[in-house]
Design a protein around this motif. Structure first.
Motif: not given
Length: 358
Positions: A288-291, A251-260
């Motif tokens: 990385n397949s995590r939504p 997960h190269c950028t470490g971003r989070l786009v949604t979620g808890g």
């Protein structure tokens, strides 16, 4: 006929595990999942006739870990009926996670990034392995965290050494999978020894050389100081990519786009330079397949494709049901026009191992 009146022959343990799987797949709250997995663990060692007697006597909830909801599921399954909770979840969550990616998903033979309850995952190693078999995987790489990530109960060298013995024991007792992807697959299932190793500030890896040498595959990821200066982050990531043990850049950028956990901006770095280093050192870029991650973003995914990188489509599963996230990554790879042979987990197990032992 009501759903709960339909014939059901799989039994109460299978019903409880399937409910937990569907809840995990839908990213429901962990406490809901634990209730059903805990109940399954309680009745698994009991003779079927003992469970049936407890149902008849109304004493199921006297057993540890069995509450009203799980008790209703057990009672229905023992009576040969589809539990109402299971029927509802099948209707709500059993369908495809996305419209695309099916062809590439069928070509995947395994998953190179997964977590167990040895670090921050929610289930035992054997449950992760059994679910991987049920999904048709020929291999699953167990990649619990390294020691610096204390919040995730990262494994010291001593704990990792103990875990490797558990992996050997699981492999002795589990089988029945196929090295998926059609003709040419290798028979059987293998749980592979791995790690998600932290990339330290200077680009070194957060585990001893001796232990890294003993693993089948290593995912290297940045988990700290994600907002550091772009130049320093670039040097840090390239340093890790050049480490001889690094196989996959996670997960190269470490971003989070949604979620808890909320959202998080992607790290700043010279992506072209990092991906060129990956291509030069034969390090796979993880899709990385995590939504909540969808990492790398589409523009960077295209950049890595054009840089000549190979890829690994991974679930980054922290629970058995999340192993099914792979199709989300497959859809992104197909949309980016990435050939299946450039995705390392479409390869037969031995080819993957030979590549990872470079």
């Amino acid at each position: 006929m009501n759903a709960s009146d339909e014939p059901y022959e799989a039994g109460p343990v299978a019903a409880l595990r399937r409910i937990a799987f569907l809840l995990e797949r839908a990213r429901e709250d962990t406490y809901k999942v634990k209730a059903f997995r805990g109940a399954a663990a309680t009745i698994l060692p009991l003779p079927a006739e003992d469970v049936a007697r407890a149902v008849e006597a109304g004493t199921l909830t006297d057993l540890p870990g069995i509450g009203a909801s799980s008790g209703k599921v057990i009672a229905a399954a023992v009576g040969g009926q589809v539990p109402e909770r299971l029927a509802r979840l099948e209707a709500e969550h059993a369908g495809p996670l996305t419209d695309g990616g099916a062809a590439l998903r069928a070509a995947l033979r395994g998953d190179c990034h997964s977590h167990s309850d040895w670090s921050d995952g929610g289930s035992p190693i054997e449950e992760m392995a059994m679910t991987a078999i049920e999904l048709g995987h020929g291999y699953l790489v167990l990649t619990d965290h390294s020691p610096r990530l204390k919040v995730a109960r990262g494994l010291s060298a001593e704990r990792l050494q103990r875990q490797l013995g558990v992996v050997d024991a699981v492999n002795e007792h589990l089988g029945g999978g196929t090295d998926g992807g059609g003709a040419g697959g290798e028979p059987g299932f293998t749980l592979l020894k791995g790690i998600e190793v932290d990339i330290l500030d200077d680009g070194s890896l957060d585990q001893s050389e001796e232990m890294l040498d003993r693993l089948d595959l290593r995912v290297a990821s940045v988990h700290s100081k994600l907002a550091m200066d772009a130049g320093a982050m670039t040097r840090r990531m390239i340093g890790a990519v050049r480490q001889r043990h690094t196989n996959v850049l996670g997960h190269c950028t470490g971003r989070l786009v949604t979620g808890g956990r909320g959202t998080r901006q992607q790290s700043s770095f010279d992506a072209r330079a990092v991906f060129e280093a990956c291509a030069e050192n034969d390090v796979a870029v993880e899709i990385n397949s995590r939504p909540e991650r969808r990492d790398p973003p589409s523009a960077l995914l295209a950049l890595a494709r054009d840089a000549g990188c190979v890829f690994s489509i991974d679930s980054d599963a922290h629970a058995p049901g999340q192993l099914d996230f792979l199709q989300l990554g497959c859809e992104r790879a197909e949309d980016a026009g990435i050939d299946a042979d450039r995705i390392v987990n479409t390869w037969p197990r031995q080819r993957l191992l030979d590549w990872a032992r470079k």
